[in-house]
Design an enzyme around this catalytic site. Structure first.
Site, PDB file in Angstrom:
ATOM      1  N   TYR A   1      34.328  18.135 -53.739  1.00 46.19           N
ATOM      2  CA  TYR A   1      33.223  18.941 -54.285  1.00 46.19           C
ATOM      3  C   TYR A   1      31.924  18.587 -53.548  1.00 46.19           C
ATOM      4  O   TYR A   1      30.957  18.104 -54.134  1.00 46.19           O
ATOM      5  CB  TYR A   1      33.081  18.703 -55.786  1.00 46.19           C
ATOM      6  CG  TYR A   1      34.094  19.444 -56.628  1.00 46.19           C
ATOM      7  CD1 TYR A   1      35.403  19.630 -56.175  1.00 46.19           C
ATOM      8  CD2 TYR A   1      33.762  19.955 -57.869  1.00 46.19           C
ATOM      9  CE1 TYR A   1      36.331  20.306 -56.934  1.00 46.19           C
ATOM     10  CE2 TYR A   1      34.691  20.631 -58.640  1.00 46.19           C
ATOM     11  CZ  TYR A   1      35.974  20.801 -58.168  1.00 46.19           C
ATOM     12  OH  TYR A   1      36.901  21.468 -58.928  1.00 46.19           O
TER      13      TYR A   1
ATOM     14  N   TYR B   1      44.919  25.988 -51.996  1.00 50.77           N
ATOM     15  CA  TYR B   1      44.969  24.808 -52.857  1.00 50.77           C
ATOM     16  C   TYR B   1      45.795  23.698 -52.227  1.00 50.77           C
ATOM     17  O   TYR B   1      45.428  22.516 -52.280  1.00 50.77           O
ATOM     18  CB  TYR B   1      45.543  25.178 -54.227  1.00 50.77           C
ATOM     19  CG  TYR B   1      44.485  25.447 -55.268  1.00 50.77           C
ATOM     20  CD1 TYR B   1      44.187  24.518 -56.258  1.00 50.77           C
ATOM     21  CD2 TYR B   1      43.763  26.639 -55.261  1.00 50.77           C
ATOM     22  CE1 TYR B   1      43.226  24.763 -57.222  1.00 50.77           C
ATOM     23  CE2 TYR B   1      42.795  26.897 -56.217  1.00 50.77           C
ATOM     24  CZ  TYR B   1      42.533  25.952 -57.194  1.00 50.77           C
ATOM     25  OH  TYR B   1      41.563  26.202 -58.140  1.00 50.77           O
TER      26      TYR B   1
ATOM     27  N   VAL C   1      22.491  43.349 -66.905  1.00 49.72           N
ATOM     28  CA  VAL C   1      22.215  44.252 -65.792  1.00 49.72           C
ATOM     29  C   VAL C   1      23.372  45.247 -65.736  1.00 49.72           C
ATOM     30  O   VAL C   1      24.510  44.877 -65.459  1.00 49.72           O
ATOM     31  CB  VAL C   1      22.068  43.488 -64.467  1.00 49.72           C
ATOM     32  CG1 VAL C   1      21.843  44.476 -63.316  1.00 49.72           C
ATOM     33  CG2 VAL C   1      20.912  42.496 -64.545  1.00 49.72           C
TER      34      VAL C   1
ATOM     35  N   THR D   1      36.802  26.695 -59.187  1.00 53.87           N
ATOM     36  CA  THR D   1      36.198  25.367 -59.107  1.00 53.87           C
ATOM     37  C   THR D   1      34.679  25.465 -59.222  1.00 53.87           C
ATOM     38  O   THR D   1      34.070  26.475 -58.874  1.00 53.87           O
ATOM     39  CB  THR D   1      36.528  24.667 -57.782  1.00 53.87           C
ATOM     40  OG1 THR D   1      35.979  25.413 -56.692  1.00 53.87           O
ATOM     41  CG2 THR D   1      38.025  24.495 -57.595  1.00 53.87           C
TER      42      THR D   1
END
Length: 577
Positions: free
Chosen positions: A120, A235, A284, A533
């Protein structure tokens, strides 16, 4: 002998693939890093001298991506926070990063978003500059990683059979044919995989879907047999580190509390303190674009608490839209009520459909939102007085709350799994209450003990089904006596981002020809990265802001673990365990 030959081929392949990455990784760690720091410093000086007078930034949707984008505008573009507006259709921010409830009514997490320390990259970088709410001298990144290192994950009960036995899952259970099929997939270019499903790739190998690997990988990431082969391949490549420890999930990084309290609240506080405008309960409904070949957003149409309004986008303004949300149209039940059948179409997906009709190159939502039967699953959150049930599960698994991970009942008709986080899991959770979360992938299937489809079950019935799988049926009455609430949550589109697709179905973050418009979500295209993620949302936001604002700063690249020789060797060894 055949097995050795296969292992030898795999090791040779791993070594060959790794050789190409060693030099690149070494170069990145040395000269490239210094060069990037130099460029970033120059960019900071350029941004300090820019004038933003009369310019505005508009974000459609109040999830993690939009909030991250606002933070990048403030931090890296020196953009005035009071000239940033975020429109959110709900009364609360955070998108799919949620966690809410009361001690009296019970708590709910629609899902649990795993973090990962190694992969990450942009998430940790961004939150390294966001102060913790508990300790402003410490960043959110420091707070999360310190907590995680003090509470490491090491699951001891990943798969449980129908007799309540914890299975030995050290072996992935592959045949040689299945190993070679995985190896071939990881080396097949994505342009050869349009519209293909995982099941099609393993069509001649039905045994693959009975392996320990498949049960663990499927339930950890919520894949289905009919999911996109693109995403499965990504993945496998992106999470190759996790492949070698999937049986313990040691790579999972846990937040101190649920993701709303640990991630969204500090980011929201940072943005509000800076002066960002949040307009909640405001949807919106449409976006108009200027005439011509390019893509220039010019008008936002709003439903602001039932009042129709428009916002004109001026020269120099930017508009960044969340083009779809996986938790759209989610519904909640309670202890005695099933989660209602969703009535709404996906609101964010509807807006995406409208804009695709106006300009080319904005993707195609149809493959993602065309089959609710394939894209739904259901979660449930259990709130109890005391820790009786959690203590019984701890005795069964050997994991104290927060040290385990996903525990899957592999023979369950619903394919049910549970996760027990460290307690407390909510900022307003009393010390005498405990909470855990679970989900089932097959909501149309009739339960093994409660003879109803999961989607038709109350919270009490879901907990009853779970207690039978735990073989705690003799304790049902005493456990139920402590229950505050069990809240089911039906999410019709939660797996939509995994649907089979063509490469062109997801738009680029900044579409070709755009002058002021970008799209961010789990439904945009970012090469090599994987959806579902936190990192994907943050990376998309960073790409959008840096591109539209012409920022010459580094975006953390996808770390090429798939080319790391040590990682590859571990993966090969794992496949042959």
């Amino acid at each position: 002998m055949k097995k050795k030959n296969g292992l030898g081929k795999a090791i040779v392949w791993g070594a060959a693939a790794a050789a190409a990455g060693v030099a690149a990784k070494k170069a990145y760690d040395n000269s490239k890093k210094k060069q990037e720091e130099k460029v970033d410093n120059v960019s900071d000086q350029v941004m300090e001298n820019r004038s933003y007078e009369g310019k505005n930034a508009y974000f459609v949707g109040g999830g993690l991506g939009s909030m991250a984008g606002a933070a990048y505008l403030i931090r890296d573009c020196k953009f005035p926070a009071e000239q940033i507006t975020i429109y959110e259709g709900m009364h609360i921010l955070g998108g799919s990063n949620d966690g809410i409830g009361t001690p009296e009514g019970g708590f709910v997490c629609r899902g649990g978003r795993m973090l990962n320390e190694e992969t990450y990259e942009n998430f940790w970088e961004l939150f390294g500059s966001i102060p913790s709410l508990n300790n402003p001298d410490r960043s959110v990144t420091e707070e999360i990683l310190n907590f995680d290192h003090a509470h490491p994950t090491h699951a001891k009960a990943r798969l449980v059979d129908k007799d309540g036995n914890i299975l030995d899952v050290r072996s992935m259970g592959f045949t040689q044919e299945e190993r070679m099929a995985l190896l071939k997939l990881m080396n097949t270019p994505e342009d050869k995989l349009d519209d293909m499903t995982i099941e099609q790739w393993f069509a001649d190998m039905p045994h693959f879907f009975t392996t320990n690997f498949w049960y663990m990988w499927q339930t950890t990431f919520a894949f289905q047999k009919w999911s996109s082969l693109f995403e499965f391949r990504r993945y496998m490549r992106r999470m190759i580190l996790e492949f070698s420890r999937i049986e313990t999930l040691e790579g999972v990084t846990r937040t101190p509390l649920n993701q709303y309290d640990s991630v969204i609240k500090p980011l929201e506080t940072y943005l509000r303190d800076k002066g960002v405008n949040f307009i909640e309960n405001c949807t919106v409904t449409d976006i108009d674009f200027a005439d011509g070949d390019g893509i220039t957003a010019k008008t936002l149409h709003l439903d602001d608490n039932g009042e129709e309004k428009t916002v004109e986008i001026q020269a120099g303004d930017i508009c960044i839209m969340t083009n779809a949300c996986m938790t759209d149209s989610a519904t909640l039940g309670d202890l005695h009520t099933p989660a209602p059948e969703p009535e709404l179409k996906p609101i964010s997906g509807e807006l995406w459909s409208k804009v695709t009709m106006k300009k080319p190159g904005l993707g195609n939502p149809e493959p993602f939102f065309g089959d609710v039967h394939e894209t739904n699953w259901e979660s449930f959150t259990v709130t109890s007085r005391g820790n009786k049930l959690l203590k019984m599960i701890e005795d069964l698994t050997g994991n104290v709350p927060g040290s385990g991970a996903l525990m899957t009942f592999k023979d369950s008709n619903w394919l049910m799994s549970i996760v027990i986080a460290a307690q407390p899991h909510f900022i307003n959770q009393p010390m005498d209450e405990t909470i855990f979360w679970g989900y089932g992938l097959y909501t149309d299937h009739v339960g093994d003990y409660v003879k109803k489809p999961m989607k038709d079950c109350t919270g009490e019935e879901m907990l009853t089904e779970l207690l039978h799988h735990l073989h705690m049926e003799d304790h049902i009455d005493e456990i139920m006596a402590d229950v505050v609430n069990v809240i089911p949550c039906m999410m019709p589109y939660v797996d939509a981002q995994f649907q089979p697709r063509k490469m062109t179905d997801r738009p680029n973050v900044v579409p070709e020809g755009s002058t002021n418009f970008a799209m961010i979500s789990q439904f945009v295209e970012i090469p090599d990265d994987m959806v579902f993620t936190e990192e994907y949302s943050v990376r998309a936001a960073r790409i959008a802001v840096y591109t539209l604002m012409d920022v010459d700063k580094t975006i953390c690249p996808v770390t090429p673990y798939v080319k790391d020789p040590k990682v590859l060797l571990k993966a090969v060894q794992t496949a042959y365990r």
